[in-house]
Write a protein that holds these residues in place. Structure first.
Motif, mmCIF file in Angstrom:
data_model
loop_
_atom_site.group_PDB
_atom_site.id
_atom_site.type_symbol
_atom_site.label_atom_id
_atom_site.label_comp_id
_atom_site.label_asym_id
_atom_site.label_seq_id
_atom_site.Cartn_x
_atom_site.Cartn_y
_atom_site.Cartn_z
ATOM 1 N N GLY A 193 -8.390 -14.120 4.706
ATOM 2 C CA GLY A 193 -9.110 -14.063 3.284
ATOM 3 C C GLY A 193 -8.727 -13.095 2.371
ATOM 4 N N ILE A 194 -8.091 -12.728 1.570
ATOM 5 C CA ILE A 194 -7.705 -12.109 0.393
ATOM 6 C C ILE A 194 -8.220 -11.628 -0.832
ATOM 7 C CG2 ILE A 194 -5.470 -10.769 -1.052
ATOM 8 C CD1 ILE A 194 -3.723 -12.034 1.321
ATOM 9 N N LEU A 195 -9.071 -10.169 -1.035
ATOM 10 C CA LEU A 195 -10.114 -10.444 -2.151
ATOM 11 C C LEU A 195 -8.794 -10.178 -3.808
ATOM 12 C CD1 LEU A 195 -12.589 -9.059 -3.702
ATOM 13 C CD2 LEU A 195 -11.690 -7.310 -3.620
ATOM 14 N N GLN A 196 -9.779 -11.526 -4.376
ATOM 15 C CA GLN A 196 -8.361 -12.395 -5.776
ATOM 16 C C GLN A 196 -7.821 -10.664 -6.244
ATOM 17 O OE1 GLN A 196 -10.572 -15.329 -7.389
ATOM 18 N NE2 GLN A 196 -9.767 -16.528 -6.907
ATOM 19 N N SER A 197 -8.793 -10.009 -6.627
ATOM 20 C CA SER A 197 -8.692 -8.372 -7.841
ATOM 21 C C SER A 197 -7.909 -7.592 -7.295
ATOM 22 C CB SER A 197 -10.154 -7.939 -7.952
ATOM 23 O OG SER A 197 -11.262 -7.877 -6.977
ATOM 24 N N LEU A 198 -7.039 -8.558 -5.561
ATOM 25 C CA LEU A 198 -5.792 -6.755 -5.498
ATOM 26 C C LEU A 198 -5.224 -7.361 -5.898
ATOM 27 C CD1 LEU A 198 -7.072 -7.117 -1.649
ATOM 28 C CD2 LEU A 198 -7.333 -5.208 -2.792
ATOM 29 N N SER A 199 -4.625 -6.268 -5.526
ATOM 30 C CA SER A 199 -3.316 -5.920 -6.420
ATOM 31 C C SER A 199 -1.870 -7.286 -5.761
ATOM 32 C CB SER A 199 -2.222 -4.330 -6.306
ATOM 33 O OG SER A 199 -1.127 -4.441 -6.511
ATOM 34 N N SER A 200 -1.885 -7.570 -6.666
ATOM 35 C CA SER A 200 0.113 -8.866 -5.357
ATOM 36 C C SER A 200 0.575 -8.225 -5.112
ATOM 37 C CB SER A 200 0.183 -9.899 -6.470
ATOM 38 O OG SER A 200 -1.199 -10.324 -7.323
ATOM 39 N N ARG A 201 1.152 -7.002 -5.483
ATOM 40 C CA ARG A 201 2.331 -6.327 -5.060
ATOM 41 C C ARG A 201 1.845 -6.051 -3.632
ATOM 42 N NH1 ARG A 201 3.648 -0.675 -5.522
ATOM 43 N NH2 ARG A 201 5.371 -0.115 -5.043
ATOM 44 N N GLN A 202 0.663 -5.003 -3.539
ATOM 45 C CA GLN A 202 -0.228 -4.622 -2.110
ATOM 46 C C GLN A 202 -0.116 -5.365 -1.454
ATOM 47 O OE1 GLN A 202 -3.473 -2.803 -4.085
ATOM 48 N NE2 GLN A 202 -3.253 -0.566 -3.356
ATOM 49 N N VAL A 203 -0.549 -6.295 -1.516
ATOM 50 C CA VAL A 203 -0.961 -7.528 -0.674
ATOM 51 C C VAL A 203 0.637 -8.281 -0.467
ATOM 52 C CG1 VAL A 203 -1.810 -10.057 -0.569
ATOM 53 C CG2 VAL A 203 -2.684 -8.408 -1.812
ATOM 54 N N SER A 204 1.494 -8.530 -1.015
ATOM 55 C CA SER A 204 3.194 -8.778 -0.452
ATOM 56 C C SER A 204 3.847 -7.751 0.138
ATOM 57 C CB SER A 204 4.233 -9.444 -1.425
ATOM 58 O OG SER A 204 3.980 -7.877 -2.329
ATOM 59 N N ARG A 205 3.281 -6.816 0.319
ATOM 60 C CA ARG A 205 3.481 -5.642 1.012
ATOM 61 C C ARG A 205 3.360 -5.386 2.436
ATOM 62 N NH1 ARG A 205 2.811 -0.704 -0.618
ATOM 63 N NH2 ARG A 205 4.185 0.069 0.780
ATOM 64 N N LEU A 206 2.171 -5.508 2.363
ATOM 65 C CA LEU A 206 0.805 -4.973 3.692
ATOM 66 C C LEU A 206 1.631 -6.631 4.832
ATOM 67 C CD1 LEU A 206 -0.794 -4.648 5.922
ATOM 68 C CD2 LEU A 206 -2.128 -5.985 4.359
ATOM 69 N N LEU A 207 1.426 -7.902 3.931
ATOM 70 C CA LEU A 207 2.142 -8.795 4.872
ATOM 71 C C LEU A 207 3.362 -9.362 4.872
ATOM 72 C CD1 LEU A 207 -0.682 -11.312 3.021
ATOM 73 C CD2 LEU A 207 -0.861 -10.009 5.085
ATOM 74 N N GLY A 208 4.256 -8.931 4.139
ATOM 75 C CA GLY A 208 6.319 -9.521 4.511
ATOM 76 C C GLY A 208 6.061 -8.001 5.498
ATOM 77 N N SER A 209 5.451 -6.812 5.524
ATOM 78 C CA SER A 209 5.357 -5.692 6.301
ATOM 79 C C SER A 209 5.166 -6.280 8.403
ATOM 80 C CB SER A 209 5.464 -4.720 6.133
ATOM 81 O OG SER A 209 5.916 -3.077 7.330
ATOM 82 N N PHE A 210 4.299 -6.699 8.188
ATOM 83 C CA PHE A 210 3.620 -7.290 9.713
ATOM 84 C C PHE A 210 4.226 -8.655 9.931
ATOM 85 C CE2 PHE A 210 0.305 -10.101 11.190
ATOM 86 C CZ PHE A 210 0.250 -8.974 12.739
ATOM 87 N N LYS A 211 4.742 -9.473 8.417
ATOM 88 C CA LYS A 211 4.827 -10.308 9.220
ATOM 89 C C LYS A 211 6.800 -10.557 10.416
ATOM 90 C CE LYS A 211 5.842 -15.383 9.787
ATOM 91 N NZ LYS A 211 5.444 -15.527 11.115
ATOM 92 N N ARG A 212 7.518 -8.527 9.591
ATOM 93 C CA ARG A 212 8.682 -8.635 9.528
ATOM 94 C C ARG A 212 8.850 -7.726 11.579
ATOM 95 N NH1 ARG A 212 9.486 -7.284 4.205
ATOM 96 N NH2 ARG A 212 8.819 -5.200 4.433
ATOM 97 N N THR A 213 7.409 -7.467 11.930
ATOM 98 C CA THR A 213 7.029 -6.505 12.838
ATOM 99 C C THR A 213 6.321 -7.564 14.037
ATOM 100 O OG1 THR A 213 6.443 -4.937 11.327
ATOM 101 C CG2 THR A 213 6.424 -4.566 13.637
ATOM 102 N N TYR A 214 5.701 -8.410 13.321
ATOM 103 C CA TYR A 214 5.359 -9.668 14.520
ATOM 104 C C TYR A 214 5.551 -11.352 13.615
ATOM 105 C CZ TYR A 214 2.903 -5.753 16.010
ATOM 106 O OH TYR A 214 2.153 -4.138 15.652
ATOM 107 N N PRO A 215 6.930 -11.342 13.838
ATOM 108 C CA PRO A 215 7.316 -13.138 13.718
ATOM 109 C C PRO A 215 6.752 -13.454 13.877
ATOM 110 C CG PRO A 215 9.744 -11.177 14.755
ATOM 111 C CD PRO A 215 8.667 -10.646 14.437
ATOM 112 N N GLN A 216 6.307 -13.500 15.505
ATOM 113 C CA GLN A 216 5.588 -14.085 16.552
ATOM 114 C C GLN A 216 4.442 -15.166 15.949
ATOM 115 O OE1 GLN A 216 5.849 -11.426 17.256
ATOM 116 N NE2 GLN A 216 4.354 -11.002 18.260
ATOM 117 N N VAL A 217 3.687 -14.173 15.103
ATOM 118 C CA VAL A 217 2.074 -14.647 14.108
ATOM 119 C C VAL A 217 2.203 -15.770 12.807
ATOM 120 C CG1 VAL A 217 0.124 -13.900 13.156
ATOM 121 C CG2 VAL A 217 1.389 -12.093 15.413
#
Length: 286
Positions: free
Chosen positions: A94-118
């Motif tokens: 669950g992601i807070l709507q008022s968080l910066s889209s750039r921050q959220v996309s950087r975190l989840l994009g980096s995590f997905k590249r590191t753990y592609p099986q998730v």
């Protein structure tokens, strides 16, 4: 040599008995005896000293015992990897709507590249909605502002950010090192109604006698910042929002900030360790 034979052999060595080994392997005693006899015939070597009680491996048997355990370990690891690929681990965030889209996309994009099986499923919401989703186990973890509800769940603060004044690049305040609340008097203000500190900010401005000239109200942060960039007005925003053509100026006497972090379900804590650690190590200031 087959894997089942290795399993039979290890069961007998570890239990010291064909009968107990057969029970562990869930086969009959004659079947496990025949299985090991075929191993000995294949390698033309005695693997067990049957004269001893409990039964013990010979020198050749000790070598097979150690190698066999390593083989089974590798096989189990491969099975686990293949199962993870076939049925990806699911992470519901669950992601807070008022968080910066750039921050959220950087975190989840980096995590997905590191753990592609998730596999990742994401849900937007305001703080109260996210807390409810976490309590109802609709999500595994939430990335949100810390408030009085945070103490009810395991949690970790990831970063803190002050609120600042967003102005167009050509605005007279854009080159200042800071401004005061009084400087907002009669300025065209774009109000973010979804702001987590909306009521606190409003009360503070009124208490300081700042005359508000609201030109637009919106619950969409991207639109508010786009209008700031277009020169329609100015806005109070969390400091990590970054938009081209918008300058963020500290407000020296505002004194408001927000702590952002993860809250998670205690039942899923072991499954979330990788993501929690990844979020802790993530660079939030870029």
């Amino acid at each position: 040599m087959e894997l089942y034979q290795i399993m039979h052999f290890i069961a007998v060595v570890e239990t010291g008995s064909f009968t107990k080994g057969a029970d562990r392997a869930a086969v009959s005693q004659p079947a496990i005896s025949a299985s090991i006899a075929r191993l000995e015939a294949e390698f033309d070597v005695q693997l067990l000293d049957r004269r001893r009680s409990p039964i013990a491996p010979t020198i050749a048997g000790e070598r097979l015992f150690e190698a066999g355990k390593a083989i089974l370990h590798v096989c189990n690891a491969v099975k686990g990897d293949l199962a993870a690929i076939a049925r990806p681990k699911l992470l519901r965030i669950g992601i807070l709507q008022s968080l910066s889209s750039r921050q959220v996309s950087r975190l989840l994009g980096s995590f997905k590249r590191t753990y592609p099986q998730v596999a990742i499923e994401m849900f937007d919401g305001v703080c109260d909605q996210l807390i409810g989703m976490l309590a109802d186990r609709q999500v595994d973890t939430i990335l949100t502002i810390f408030d009085e509800y945070a103490a009810k769940f395991p949690s970790r603060v990831l970063f803190e950010e002050p609120y600042s004044l967003a102005v167009p690049e050509g605005h007279r305040y854009a080159l200042r090192k800071s401004v005061k609340l009084a400087d907002l008097n009669d300025e065209p203000l774009i109000v973010r109604t979804r702001c987590d500190r909306y009521q606190e900010v409003t009360d503070l401005l009124v208490a300081r006698g700042v005359k508000l000239r609201v030109v637009y109200q919106t619950d969409q942060d991207d639109r508010a910042l786009a209008l700031v960039a277009a020169g329609v007005g100015i806005a109070l925003v969390p400091a990590h929002f970054e938009v081209p053509s918008v300058k963020q100026v500290p407000v020296s006497d505002l004194g408001l900030s927000r702590a952002i972090g993860l809250l998670w379900s205690r039942e899923r804590e072991n499954d979330l360790k990788e993501f929690i650690k990844f979020a802790e190590c993530h660079c939030w200031t870029q």
